[in-house]
Design an enzyme around this catalytic site. Structure first.
Site, mmCIF file in Angstrom:
data_model
loop_
_atom_site.group_PDB
_atom_site.id
_atom_site.type_symbol
_atom_site.label_atom_id
_atom_site.label_comp_id
_atom_site.label_asym_id
_atom_site.label_seq_id
_atom_site.Cartn_x
_atom_site.Cartn_y
_atom_site.Cartn_z
ATOM 1 C CG HIS A 455 3.592 -4.053 4.894
ATOM 2 N ND1 HIS A 455 2.887 -4.871 5.747
ATOM 3 C CD2 HIS A 455 3.352 -2.781 5.313
ATOM 4 C CE1 HIS A 455 2.265 -4.130 6.649
ATOM 5 N NE2 HIS A 455 2.522 -2.873 6.417
ATOM 6 C CD GLU A 479 1.764 -1.147 10.590
ATOM 7 O OE1 GLU A 479 2.431 -0.133 10.284
ATOM 8 O OE2 GLU A 479 0.849 -1.599 9.885
ATOM 9 C CB ALA A 541 3.195 11.653 8.271
ATOM 10 C CG ASP A 560 2.465 1.504 6.004
ATOM 11 O OD1 ASP A 560 1.275 1.180 5.816
ATOM 12 O OD2 ASP A 560 3.283 0.778 6.609
ATOM 13 C CG LEU A 561 -0.223 7.414 6.696
ATOM 14 C CD1 LEU A 561 -0.291 8.890 6.317
ATOM 15 C CD2 LEU A 561 -0.127 7.265 8.210
ATOM 16 C CG ASP A 563 -9.041 4.104 2.724
ATOM 17 O OD1 ASP A 563 -9.890 4.986 2.742
ATOM 18 O OD2 ASP A 563 -9.155 3.026 3.361
#
Length: 890
Positions: A455, A479, A541, A560-561, A563
């Site tokens: 991250h 998360e 999203a 933040d998903l 690929d």
């Protein structure tokens, strides 16, 4: 013709010898009478009167062989591990009787009136068979009636009569060094193939006996038992050790456990078939309506290996705990007297042939991360499912604890245990803490041991590519780890997080709390989701971005998903353009784009990463995108490096992206600061890490240059080895290709060629490679010093600034804020406005489309050499002045 007289002589001699005549004289006379003449007339030499060698009486020979075989057989019966039914006749000759095994039907019914169940010994005392399997049937009329054989603590088998007298002792055989020795052969397992020890059929089977290819067998309630239309199934392998020996040698207990395991799995037993093995062990197979179950045991070692295959659509993994409980009967440690913990290794595979759509939909497919990391490999010695849930939002969320065979304790493990330098626990897998892994729809999202590296690599490069981000968006990231990294920045005023699944947030809070822990961040709440700057929105999203693109004004957007291969929306031009439109004029966007490429990959739009190429193509085509960067990070816990992408709406982000190491370190200090605990805010990202991100690995360049048509700059990925290098050596006139001459009536000098220089040759490459780099910010600071009131005029600094202005030029990477200054012989070259007089040019000509492309790993990898090297623009004759055109670097 010569005759073979020797054959006749030998025949007559043997005949004479066999008659055993009484005197030597008569024997000699017989030989003389029968002796033929030699072909040459010479007399034949007399043969000896007695036969040569030893004579054997055949009757004596047969008697010895028969006696030896009888003794050997008797010894084998007395000492070897043989079946009582086979040695009965021999024991009868010795006055010992032994009962024959019960009929198979009686064994199934458990009828054995003569003998009670034998007591099974502990691990230290050996083990015995089931009561129904030891010996049974009618008693013999012999005076010495044999009872059940006792197994002693040493493994010796002892047979007693009714009075308790020892009739027979059979020592336990141990392995020997050579395979031909008796001990190894006795130890070898032999299968009783005459009749199965146990067999049976399932009862109350809820299916039609007539099973055809076209029929689907279902229960009365309609539950699908076996789908014969799909050639596929599930395969579960289970290995358990430290199991009680008596259990592993008990056919009836094992058969019961097998049937209970089948029931627990929701499957249907048709029949089962077990064999006892000699001297120990059991093999069983059960035929299921859905396929089969089988296992084999090693009582001595306390091991059982089980194989369960089913064509049922019911998942097999939920049955694993029941299988472990049914077959994991712990053995007693002979030293401590305590029960040992059973150790289980298992593997689950989807077998057969599925369509590609079926494979993609199944989270346990062998192409999924969950299968490759957890359920399939047997070398994962510890794996425990913490969460397995299908959420209302349509996601499959799995959380597992896992530890591989090669995993060793971490620094935290040793610190927690207070281990010293020579502590053996450092090299013990047993003392390594399992790591926790999070999967969504079978794809690996995060790992407890490496989530911070992941991250930080996703969030921080984009955050520092913007000069002062205030308004940030996070797409996904349930998360909480990306939110945590964003909230570290003091400039951030608002974070809008759009997460599909509220259950994902709750699961992460409960089972991976460190990912949303903001306790140590100065000015934040303990839980990142409770920070007043965070606005958590539950929904799709991509839908949110499309619907709010015009009104949004995000300085940074973190995607933040998974690929592009897992999200078709990232290959949709409408969605991609909406994401770009959601950014502020100098906004930055960051996302994961899958596994790093290899130089062996095919053209990007043809290979397995074509979705990634399509995403990049959409960004390249968007007129609001000014710069695109790709980079890799190998410390994210994956088997291969993770790759990331950063896209900017303004070229000014190149200045931040290409910042020097010390610049980035200073920005981290200024914009993030310290923590409440005094621990570093960032554990992975720093200036040196950002420096490694500035130059993508060669594979990106290789794949990029496989585009058709080949990009213009790909022709300049390295110096042309067919071209010559012409250097300037001030201290070695003979070796130098150039000379510097002062110009008459002028304070300047000029550079002349001493040799013929062909077109395209490299001009003073060593001197040009030594050009130094100075940033716009540095020049601004230097000029500011000169203009500061109260500071005396510094001629040296003024001269330095003038030299840079005269002999420096801005980088071709527009927006990078870099300048390159020539300090070698090349800066002595004069310039001319007359293009006919100039004879040098830049090594890489201006791009045909004007300026460098938005996305080009080639420019990123070779930006320094593209900014400094010169070549001859035409043939230069010896004695000709070498001149640059004005505006050479424009």
């Amino acid at each position: 013709m010569h005759h073979r007289q020797g054959d006749k002589i030998n025949k007559r001699t043997l005949e004479t010898t066999s008659r055993r005549q009484s005197t030597t004289a008569s024997n000699n006379h017989s030989l003389e009478m029968n002796e033929p003449a030699h072909p040459n007339g010479a007399p034949q030499a007399a043969l000896p009167s007695e036969p040569q060698g030893y004579t054997i009486d055949v009757r004596l020979f047969l008697a010895v062989i028969t006696t030896t075989m009888a003794i050997a057989f008797t010894a084998g019966v007395m000492l070897g591990p043989t079946d009582p039914a086979l040695v009965g006749p021999v024991l009868s000759l010795m006055g010992i009787s032994i009962d024959v095994p019960l009929p198979l039907a009686d064994i199934r019914a458990g009828r054995d009136a003569n003998y009670p169940a034998p007591q099974f010994a502990s691990m230290a005392g050996g083990y015995g068979r089931d009561a129904s399997l030891s010996a049974g049937g009618s008693a013999s009329s012999s005076s010495k009636k044999a009872k059940a054989m006792e197994i002693t603590s040493s493994g010796e088998s002892v047979l007693h009569d009714e009075e308790g007298n020892v009739i027979l002792r059979q020592p336990r055989r141990l392995p020997t060094d050579h395979v031909a020795t008796l001990g190894y052969k006795i130890k070898e397992t032999h299968v009783n193939i005459d009749t199965p020890v146990l067999e049976g059929q399932g009862t109350n089977v809820p299916y039609d006996r007539e099973v055809t290819y076209d029929s689907l067998n279902r229960t009365k309630e309609g539950t699908l038992l076996r789908d014969q239309s799909t050639p596929s199934g599930q395969h579960l392998l289970v290995d358990i050790k430290n199991v009680e020996a008596a259990f592993l040698n008990s056919e009836s207990r094992l058969a019961t456990a097998m049937q209970d395991a089948v029931t627990a799995a929701g499957l249907t037993m048709l029949s089962y078939h077990c064999h006892s093995l000699h001297p120990a062990g059991v093999s069983c197979v059960g035929v299921l309506l859905e396929s089969h179950i089988s296992f084999h045991t090693w009582p001595d070692e306390g091991v059982i290996t089980l194989d369960l295959f089913t064509t049922s659509q019911k998942p097999l993994l939920p049955a694993l705990p029941a299988i472990e409980e049914l077959f994991g009967v712990p053995r007693v440690n002979p030293v401590t007297g305590e029960k040992e913990e059973c150790v289980t290794l298992w593997s689950h595979e989807l077998r057969g042939f599925r369509t590609e759509d079926e494979r993609k939909r199944h989270y346990l497919d062998d192409g999924s991360d969950l299968s490759n990391w957890i359920t399939s490999p047997l070398e994962v010695v510890y794996k425990k499912q913490i969460v397995g849930r299908q959420t209302q939002a349509g996601q499959r969320i799995d959380v597992w604890d896992a530890k591989e065979r090669e995993d060793m304790p971490s620094f935290k493990d040793g610190l927690k245990g207070g281990w010293g330098v020579d502590d053996p626990r450092w090299l013990s897998n047993e003392h390594a803490t399992p790591q926790r892994l999070l999967f969504i729809n079978g794809a690996l999202m995060s790992q407890s041991e490496s989530e911070r590296e992941l991250h930080e690599s996703l969030v921080q490069p984009a955050m520092f590519a913007h000069p002062a981000p205030k308004n940030v968006a996070i797409l996904g990231g349930g998360e909480g780890a990306s939110l945590r990294e964003v909230l570290r920045h003091k400039t951030v005023e608002k974070v809008t997080m759009v997460e599909l699944d509220h259950e994902m947030v709750e699961i992460a809070k409960e089972h991976m709390p460190a990912m949303s822990n903001c306790t140590d961040i100065v000015g934040s709440a303990n839980d990142c989701f409770d920070d007043e700057r965070a606005d958590l929105i539950f929904g799709n999203a991509f839908t949110y971005v499309v619907e709010n693109a015009e009104s949004s004004n995000f300085d940074v957007m973190i995607v933040d998903l998974l690929d592009p291969k897992n999200h078709a929306e990232l290959t949709d031009a409408t969605v991609v353009n909406a994401m770009v439109s959601s950014l502020s004029p100098n906004g930055v966007m960051s996302m994961q784009i899958g596994v790093a490429p290899s130089i062996h990959d095919p053209r990007a739009d043809m290979g397995m990463f074509r979705e990634r190429e399509l995403l990049i193509n959409h960004l390249e085509a968007n007129p609001d995108v000014a710069a695109i960067f790709v980079y890799e990070e190998a410390h994210c816990g994956r088997w291969e490096p993770n790759s990331f992408l950063v896209a900017c709406r303004d070229v000014s982000c190149r200045k931040q992206w290409y910042a020097e190491t010390d610049e980035v370190d200073y920005q981290i200090y200024e914009r993030i600061g310290g923590t409440k605990s005094g621990e570093p805010s960032l554990i992975h990202f720093d200036g040196a890490t950002q420096r490694s991100f500035q130059m993508p690995p060669r594979a990106w360049e290789t794949i990029y240059c496989r585009r058709e048509p080949e990009p213009f700059e790909c022709a300049y990925r390295g110096l042309d080895l067919d071209k010559e290098l012409f250097e300037y050596y001030p201290d070695d006139d003979d070796a130098s290709a150039f000379e510097v001459r002062p110009m008459d009536g002028d304070e300047t000098s000029a550079v002349f060629a001493k040799v013929d220089i062909p077109e395209g040759s490299y001009i003073m490459p060593t001197h040009l490679a030594a050009s130094f780099e100075v940033s716009d910010d540095s020049m601004t600071n230097i000029r500011g010093v000169l203009q500061t009131e109260g500071v005396e005029k510094a001629t040296v600094i003024e001269d330095f600034v003038e030299f840079i202005d005269t002999h420096g030029h801005p980088s071709l990477q527009v927006g990078s804020g870099k300048n390159y200054v020539e300090i070698g012989g090349s800066f002595l070259m004069r310039t001319t406005e007359d293009r006919k007089l100039s004879n040098v040019r830049r090594w890489v000509p201006p791009h045909p489309q004007g300026g460098r492309p938005k996305y080009s790993p080639v420019y990123d990898r070779h930006r320094h050499s593209f900014d400094v090297f010169l070549v001859a623009s035409r043939d230069i004759k010896a004695g000709e002045e070498v001149m640059k055109p004005i505006g050479l670097w424009d």
